[in-house]
Design a protein around this motif. Sequence first.
Motif, PDB file in Angstrom:
ATOM      1  N   GLU A  16       0.832  -1.206   0.000  1.00 22.04           N
ATOM      2  CA  GLU A  16       0.000   0.000   0.000  1.00 22.04           C
ATOM      3  C   GLU A  16       0.866   1.256   0.000  1.00 22.04           C
ATOM      4  OE1 GLU A  16      -3.926  -1.404   2.561  1.00 22.04           O
ATOM      5  OE2 GLU A  16      -2.087  -0.842   3.615  1.00 22.04           O
ATOM      6  N   ALA A  17       1.890   1.260   0.831  1.00 21.31           N
ATOM      7  CA  ALA A  17       2.762   2.436   0.931  1.00 21.31           C
ATOM      8  C   ALA A  17       3.493   2.670  -0.384  1.00 21.31           C
ATOM      9  CB  ALA A  17       3.763   2.254   2.072  1.00 21.31           C
ATOM     10  N   SER A  18       4.028   1.614  -0.970  1.00 17.35           N
ATOM     11  CA  SER A  18       4.760   1.754  -2.234  1.00 17.35           C
ATOM     12  C   SER A  18       3.861   2.276  -3.349  1.00 17.35           C
ATOM     13  CB  SER A  18       5.373   0.406  -2.625  1.00 17.35           C
ATOM     14  OG  SER A  18       6.042   0.504  -3.851  1.00 17.35           O
ATOM     15  N   ALA A  19       2.665   1.714  -3.462  1.00 19.74           N
ATOM     16  CA  ALA A  19       1.735   2.152  -4.508  1.00 19.74           C
ATOM     17  C   ALA A  19       1.283   3.592  -4.267  1.00 19.74           C
ATOM     18  CB  ALA A  19       0.525   1.217  -4.567  1.00 19.74           C
ATOM     19  N   THR A  20       1.054   3.957  -3.018  1.00 14.27           N
ATOM     20  CA  THR A  20       0.628   5.320  -2.710  1.00 14.27           C
ATOM     21  C   THR A  20       1.764   6.306  -2.973  1.00 14.27           C
ATOM     22  OG1 THR A  20      -0.931   4.436  -1.076  1.00 14.27           O
ATOM     23  CG2 THR A  20      -0.450   6.790  -0.955  1.00 14.27           C
ATOM     24  N   LEU A  67      -0.056   9.902   3.691  1.00 11.39           N
ATOM     25  CA  LEU A  67       1.149   9.118   3.967  1.00 11.39           C
ATOM     26  C   LEU A  67       1.732   9.471   5.326  1.00 11.39           C
ATOM     27  CD1 LEU A  67       2.700   9.231   0.403  1.00 11.39           C
ATOM     28  CD2 LEU A  67       2.158   7.135   1.661  1.00 11.39           C
ATOM     29  N   SER A  68       1.822  10.749   5.634  1.00 10.27           N
ATOM     30  CA  SER A  68       2.353  11.180   6.928  1.00 10.27           C
ATOM     31  C   SER A  68       1.502  10.645   8.079  1.00 10.27           C
ATOM     32  CB  SER A  68       2.416  12.710   7.007  1.00 10.27           C
ATOM     33  OG  SER A  68       3.328  13.208   6.076  1.00 10.27           O
ATOM     34  N   GLY A  69       0.192  10.698   7.904  1.00  8.27           N
ATOM     35  CA  GLY A  69      -0.715  10.199   8.931  1.00  8.27           C
ATOM     36  C   GLY A  69      -0.601   8.710   9.158  1.00  8.27           C
ATOM     37  N   ALA A  70      -0.082   7.998   8.153  1.00  7.38           N
ATOM     38  CA  ALA A  70       0.107   6.551   8.274  1.00  7.38           C
ATOM     39  C   ALA A  70       1.545   6.211   8.662  1.00  7.38           C
ATOM     40  CB  ALA A  70      -0.263   5.874   6.955  1.00  7.38           C
ATOM     41  N   GLY A  71       2.290   7.236   9.096  1.00  7.83           N
ATOM     42  CA  GLY A  71       3.644   6.986   9.562  1.00  7.83           C
ATOM     43  C   GLY A  71       4.685   6.861   8.465  1.00  7.83           C
ATOM     44  N   ARG A 109      -4.909   3.356  -9.896  1.00  7.24           N
ATOM     45  CA  ARG A 109      -5.477   2.008 -10.035  1.00  7.24           C
ATOM     46  C   ARG A 109      -4.610   0.991  -9.290  1.00  7.24           C
ATOM     47  NH1 ARG A 109      -8.505  -1.066 -14.579  1.00  7.24           N
ATOM     48  NH2 ARG A 109      -8.059  -3.212 -13.993  1.00  7.24           N
ATOM     49  N   ALA A 110      -3.296   1.184  -9.340  1.00 11.14           N
ATOM     50  CA  ALA A 110      -2.395   0.283  -8.619  1.00 11.14           C
ATOM     51  C   ALA A 110      -2.657   0.333  -7.113  1.00 11.14           C
ATOM     52  CB  ALA A 110      -0.941   0.633  -8.929  1.00 11.14           C
ATOM     53  N   VAL A 111      -2.992   1.511  -6.596  1.00 13.30           N
ATOM     54  CA  VAL A 111      -3.336   1.609  -5.177  1.00 13.30           C
ATOM     55  C   VAL A 111      -4.610   0.813  -4.916  1.00 13.30           C
ATOM     56  CG1 VAL A 111      -4.000   3.166  -3.286  1.00 13.30           C
ATOM     57  CG2 VAL A 111      -2.198   3.855  -4.902  1.00 13.30           C
ATOM     58  N   LEU A 112      -5.613   0.994  -5.763  1.00 13.22           N
ATOM     59  CA  LEU A 112      -6.870   0.241  -5.605  1.00 13.22           C
ATOM     60  C   LEU A 112      -6.631  -1.262  -5.563  1.00 13.22           C
ATOM     61  CD1 LEU A 112      -9.398   2.059  -7.964  1.00 13.22           C
ATOM     62  CD2 LEU A 112      -9.674   1.670  -5.512  1.00 13.22           C
ATOM     63  N   GLU A 113      -5.722  -1.723  -6.394  1.00 18.25           N
ATOM     64  CA  GLU A 113      -5.454  -3.160  -6.490  1.00 18.25           C
ATOM     65  C   GLU A 113      -4.695  -3.716  -5.288  1.00 18.25           C
ATOM     66  OE1 GLU A 113      -3.418  -3.261 -10.240  1.00 18.25           O
ATOM     67  OE2 GLU A 113      -5.292  -3.384 -11.373  1.00 18.25           O
ATOM     68  N   ARG A 114      -4.149  -2.829  -4.453  1.00 20.58           N
ATOM     69  CA  ARG A 114      -3.289  -3.274  -3.367  1.00 20.58           C
ATOM     70  C   ARG A 114      -3.846  -3.003  -1.966  1.00 20.58           C
ATOM     71  NH1 ARG A 114      -0.647  -2.508  -7.796  1.00 20.58           N
ATOM     72  NH2 ARG A 114       1.211  -3.705  -8.268  1.00 20.58           N
ATOM     73  N   THR A 115      -5.076  -2.498  -1.887  1.00 19.94           N
ATOM     74  CA  THR A 115      -5.604  -2.191  -0.557  1.00 19.94           C
ATOM     75  C   THR A 115      -7.055  -2.611  -0.417  1.00 19.94           C
ATOM     76  OG1 THR A 115      -5.816  -0.478   1.138  1.00 19.94           O
ATOM     77  CG2 THR A 115      -6.361   0.172  -1.121  1.00 19.94           C
ATOM     78  N   ASP A 116      -7.398  -2.940   0.820  1.00 21.02           N
ATOM     79  CA  ASP A 116      -8.789  -3.175   1.188  1.00 21.02           C
ATOM     80  C   ASP A 116      -9.290  -2.063   2.106  1.00 21.02           C
ATOM     81  OD1 ASP A 116      -9.031  -5.591  -0.220  1.00 21.02           O
ATOM     82  OD2 ASP A 116      -8.186  -6.727   1.459  1.00 21.02           O
ATOM     83  N   ASP A 117      -8.389  -1.137   2.476  1.00 23.58           N
ATOM     84  CA  ASP A 117      -8.757  -0.041   3.362  1.00 23.58           C
ATOM     85  C   ASP A 117      -9.769   0.863   2.662  1.00 23.58           C
ATOM     86  OD1 ASP A 117      -7.955   1.635   5.915  1.00 23.58           O
ATOM     87  OD2 ASP A 117      -8.085   3.025   4.205  1.00 23.58           O
TER      88      ASP A 117
END
Length: 156
Positions: A16-20, A67-71, A109-117
């Motif tokens: 998730e972090a990499s895609a974001t 991203l900052s909010g997620a550390g 789209r890559a973010v969508l494919e890598r997260t369920d959040d």
Amino acid sequence: MTSAQPAGPKSLSSDEASATQDALGAEYAALWVYRLVSAFLPDDYDAAVQEGANAHRARRDATELLLSGAGQTPRSGEPAYIPPQPVTDQASAIAVLVVAETDVTVAWRAVLERTDDKTLRATALGGLTDAAVRATRWRLAGGQTPAAPPLPGAPA
């Protein structure tokens, strides 16, 4: 006075972090492209160029906060980017805008494919949708067909 931070995931998996981070990079690049093309487009495109730049600036800022909010430490943008083709006139300026917006759809789209959040998915869907709409408008302005791909953000 406290600053309001958007509600987002408290942590991100490495995927998730990499895609974001990649989506953030695409937002930086798109913003750079909007600055570049403003020199090659006539005044009647000023509103569309300003709208696109403002949208990418806002999404870049929101993604940095997420991203900052997620550390995570948001990656910085590059000082410059190399367009896929030289930008020398109106047609090439519009073509590079289409590429930039398409790259943004692919990244989100890559973010969508890598997260369920739920929150991250909503952010990614918004980024993909907004860029797909702008890409369609630029394709129409450039006379490209089809103006809209069947699955925005899908690998070519």
